[in-house]
Design an enzyme around this catalytic site. Structure first.
Site, PDB file in Angstrom:
ATOM      1  N   TYR A   1       0.865  -1.188   0.000  1.00 60.48           N
ATOM      2  CA  TYR A   1       0.000   0.000   0.000  1.00 60.48           C
ATOM      3  C   TYR A   1       0.910   1.250   0.000  1.00 60.48           C
ATOM      4  CZ  TYR A   1      -3.366  -3.473   1.656  1.00 60.48           C
ATOM      5  OH  TYR A   1      -4.135  -4.589   1.801  1.00 60.48           O
TER       6      TYR A   1
ATOM      7  N   CYS B   1      -4.297   4.088   9.938  1.00 64.48           N
ATOM      8  CA  CYS B   1      -5.020   5.325  10.256  1.00 64.48           C
ATOM      9  C   CYS B   1      -6.361   4.998  10.908  1.00 64.48           C
ATOM     10  CB  CYS B   1      -5.201   6.175   9.000  1.00 64.48           C
ATOM     11  SG  CYS B   1      -5.912   5.267   7.636  1.00 64.48           S
TER      12      CYS B   1
ATOM     13  N   ASP C   1       0.645  -0.175   5.066  1.00 67.54           N
ATOM     14  CA  ASP C   1       0.025   1.118   5.408  1.00 67.54           C
ATOM     15  C   ASP C   1      -1.290   1.218   4.638  1.00 67.54           C
ATOM     16  OD1 ASP C   1      -0.535   3.712   6.140  1.00 67.54           O
ATOM     17  OD2 ASP C   1       1.113   4.629   5.030  1.00 67.54           O
TER      18      ASP C   1
ATOM     19  N   GLU D   1       0.854  -0.856  -5.043  1.00 67.26           N
ATOM     20  CA  GLU D   1      -0.176   0.153  -4.788  1.00 67.26           C
ATOM     21  C   GLU D   1      -1.227   0.011  -5.881  1.00 67.26           C
ATOM     22  OE1 GLU D   1      -1.099   3.032  -2.888  1.00 67.26           O
ATOM     23  OE2 GLU D   1      -2.545   3.289  -4.512  1.00 67.26           O
TER      24      GLU D   1
HETATM   25  C1  LIG Z   1      -2.868   5.298   3.925  1.00 69.22           C
HETATM   26  S1  LIG Z   1      -2.351   5.362   2.238  1.00 69.22           S
HETATM   27  C2  LIG Z   1      -0.644   5.082   2.420  1.00 69.22           C
HETATM   28  C3  LIG Z   1       0.215   5.684   1.371  1.00 69.22           C
HETATM   29  C4  LIG Z   1       1.705   5.786   1.645  1.00 69.22           C
HETATM   30  N1  LIG Z   1       2.239   4.693   2.416  1.00 69.22           N
HETATM   31  C5  LIG Z   1       2.045   7.125   2.297  1.00 69.22           C
HETATM   32  O1  LIG Z   1       2.480   7.148   3.463  1.00 69.22           O
HETATM   33  O2  LIG Z   1       1.885   8.145   1.635  1.00 69.22           O
HETATM   34  C6  LIG Z   1      -3.025   3.830   1.644  1.00 69.22           C
HETATM   35  C7  LIG Z   1      -2.756   3.539   0.185  1.00 69.22           C
HETATM   36  O3  LIG Z   1      -3.297   2.247  -0.150  1.00 69.22           O
HETATM   37  C8  LIG Z   1      -3.794   2.274  -1.470  1.00 69.22           C
HETATM   38  N2  LIG Z   1      -4.699   1.110  -1.607  1.00 69.22           N
HETATM   39  C9  LIG Z   1      -6.009   1.013  -1.289  1.00 69.22           C
HETATM   40  N3  LIG Z   1      -6.442  -0.243  -1.481  1.00 69.22           N
HETATM   41  C10 LIG Z   1      -5.385  -0.953  -1.927  1.00 69.22           C
HETATM   42  C11 LIG Z   1      -5.202  -2.323  -2.292  1.00 69.22           C
HETATM   43  N4  LIG Z   1      -6.194  -3.203  -2.232  1.00 69.22           N
HETATM   44  N5  LIG Z   1      -3.979  -2.700  -2.697  1.00 69.22           N
HETATM   45  C12 LIG Z   1      -2.950  -1.831  -2.767  1.00 69.22           C
HETATM   46  N6  LIG Z   1      -3.064  -0.531  -2.438  1.00 69.22           N
HETATM   47  C13 LIG Z   1      -4.264  -0.092  -2.025  1.00 69.22           C
HETATM   48  C14 LIG Z   1      -4.415   3.640  -1.573  1.00 69.22           C
HETATM   49  O4  LIG Z   1      -4.546   4.031  -2.925  1.00 69.22           O
HETATM   50  C15 LIG Z   1      -3.406   4.499  -0.789  1.00 69.22           C
HETATM   51  O5  LIG Z   1      -2.420   5.030  -1.642  1.00 69.22           O
END
Ligand SMILES: C[S@@+](CC[C@H](N)C(=O)[O-])C[C@H]1O[C@@H](n2cnc3c(N)ncnc32)[C@H](O)[C@@H]1O
Length: 454
Positions: free
Chosen positions: A314, A410, A383, A335
């Site tokens: 993520y 979060c 994350d 991601e």
């Molecule tokens: C809380 S953010 C974390 C982003 C990064 N680690 C940061 O600190 O900026 C969660 C991320 O997970 C992605 N996401 C959501 N569902 C997902 C999935 N099933 N597989 C991979 N990524 C996903 C979202 O697009 C988002 O960019």
């Protein structure tokens, strides 16, 4: 028959605080949620809304004050949900967040014995946001900027937002004045008319670069060149003015089309010494200082070695993976949003990092692919968004047998749910650190360290 009715005025004792930061009082066991009320206070309330299971009320006067109460900066900041905890001292806010995490660890994870560390807060818990998305509407015949009253789309005019960088507050006012001068029509969401829907401002915490995004319903801005020239004159520090076009009758802020009206397409900012290009649509942590604190906790928990292979699941625009790349052998990041991976690869280039591989895809599908390919991770950092991890992801990640899994979350509730599953798969939660990324609001971020049990 309910114990209270709409418009009742009564005196109650506040006994608790909801996870949204409202005070809780009970009349014959029936809960009443009260804005701007703290546990330990006796308040006179006006009941605003009554439902079968609970009611909402507002405070008329405070009869006994809590020791945790501080003077209100501006009541509209509570009404709009911008700063629902601003009536609480910062120390009490941090304590409240720690207790909230302890609570879910007890109730959801069934781990009452786990020690939750004290919440890591900010030295100055105000004016921390590096980004604002401000709706523009017509009020009493005039173009106004502000924020919606909680659970509504009624705009409350606001100039000083308290939690965002003051440079951003000033930029919003300057742009508002230019839009008024050129008689630009504010958006009307009822009939999808008017032009200007939102003003978005981003400010590079370390670089001072400033981006203004005008979100409009249609492409043409009458006298657009003059509007842009006046914004540049009013904001000499602006490095980028972008137009985003969103013609849909929707709550989604940004539309598909973006063009640059002035300056660069992106602004640059830094996190733990690495530089990042941020476009109008990219995700970037909104509290730069605390994002560094959060990442540092994750790095400390991971206790990385030069020979480690790390998976950054993520990964968004790759910020965690790029931060740790210098310390390890290789980082794999995945991601789901293709644009974010495009940004991640660009960020990799800018920072001259070679030992990172980014892939687009859902974590729950990409991880088993990597496992099949024989990728062996020493540390997996996750994350995820608020909904937490997919159970199949948890199973695959545990089956890969990394020494450590560092979980950045979060949402403490889904975190608690997921660490309970990990416990059943041989990973023990050994540390849990709440970090306050959003002072004055009830949100809390946590970092957990899961260690492989032998
Ligand atoms: C809380 S953010 C974390 C982003 C990064 N680690 C940061 O600190 O900026 C969660 C991320 O997970 C992605 N996401 C959501 N569902 C997902 C999935 N099933 N597989 C991979 N990524 C996903 C979202 O697009 C988002 O960019």
């Amino acid at each position: 028959m309910l114990p209270v009715s709409k418009n009742d005025r009564l005196v109650v004792d506040v006994i608790d605080l909801t996870h949204e930061g409202r005070g809780v009082a009970k009349v014959d066991g029936y809960p009443i949620f009260i804005e701007n009320a703290l546990p330990g206070e006796q308040v006179k309330i006006h009941v605003m809304k009554v439902g079968k299971k609970f009611a909402f009320a507002k405070v008329l006067n405070i009869l006994t004050e809590s020791d945790s109460r501080v003077a209100l900066e501006d009541e509209t900041l509570i009404r709009t949900g911008i700063a629902p905890l601003q009536h609480m001292s910062y120390e009490a806010q941090l304590d409240f967040k720690q207790k909230q995490v302890e609570n879910v660890m007890r109730k959801v994870a069934k781990m009452p014995e786990i020690e939750v560390l004290p919440t890591m807060g900010m030295e100055d818990p105000t004016h921390y946001r590096n980004k604002a998305q401000i709706p523009v509407r017509k009020i009493d015949g005039e173009l106004q900027t502000g924020f919606y009253r909680r659970n509504s789309h009624d705009l409350v005019p606001i100039e000083s937002f308290y939690i965002q960088d003051e440079v951003i507050d000033q930029a919003v006012i300057a742009v508002r004045e230019v839009l008024r001068k050129f008689n630009v029509k504010p958006y009307n969401e009822e009939d999808n008319t008017g032009l200007i829907r939102h003003i978005i401002v981003r400010h590079g915490h370390y670089t001072g670069e400033l981006m203004v995004v005008l979100v409009t319903r249609v492409g043409k801005i009458f006298q657009g060149d003059k509007v842009v020239a006046e914004i540049v004159e009013a904001l000499p520090n602006v490095t980028s003015i972008i137009q985003n076009i969103n013609g849909d009758q929707t709550n989604v802020i940004l539309g598909e089309w973006t063009r640059t009206l002035y300056g660069k397409d992106v602004i640059v900012d830094e996190l733990l010494g690495k530089r990042y290009e941020i476009s109008a649509k990219s995700f970037f942590q909104v509290n730069t200082k605390q994002a560094e604190v959060l990442y540092q906790v994750a790095i400390d928990f991971a206790d990385l070695k030069e020979t480690d292979t790390v998976i950054d699941a993520y990964c968004g625009t790759g910020t965690i993976g790029l931060t740790i790349a210098d310390k390890v052998e290789h980082v794999y990041g995945m991601e789901i949003v293709p644009e974010a991976i495009k940004d991640a690869k660009r960020n990799q280039e800018i920072n001259d990092v070679e030992n990172v591989t980014f892939q687009v895809g859902a974590a729950e599908y990409v991880l088993p692919e990597w496992q099949e390919k024989g990728i062996e991770a020493d540390v997996i950092i996750v994350d995820p968004p608020r909904k937490g991890l997919k159970e199949s992801f948890i199973e695959t990640s545990a089956a890969m047998q990394p020494e450590k899994i560092v979980y950045v979350s979060c949402n403490p509730s889904t975190f608690a749910r997921d660490v309970k599953i990990y416990a059943g798969l041989g990973y023990e939660l050994t540390k849990i650190q709440p970090v306050d990324m959003f002072p004055q609001t009830p949100h809390v971020e946590v970092v957990g360290l899961l260690t492989k049990m032998n």
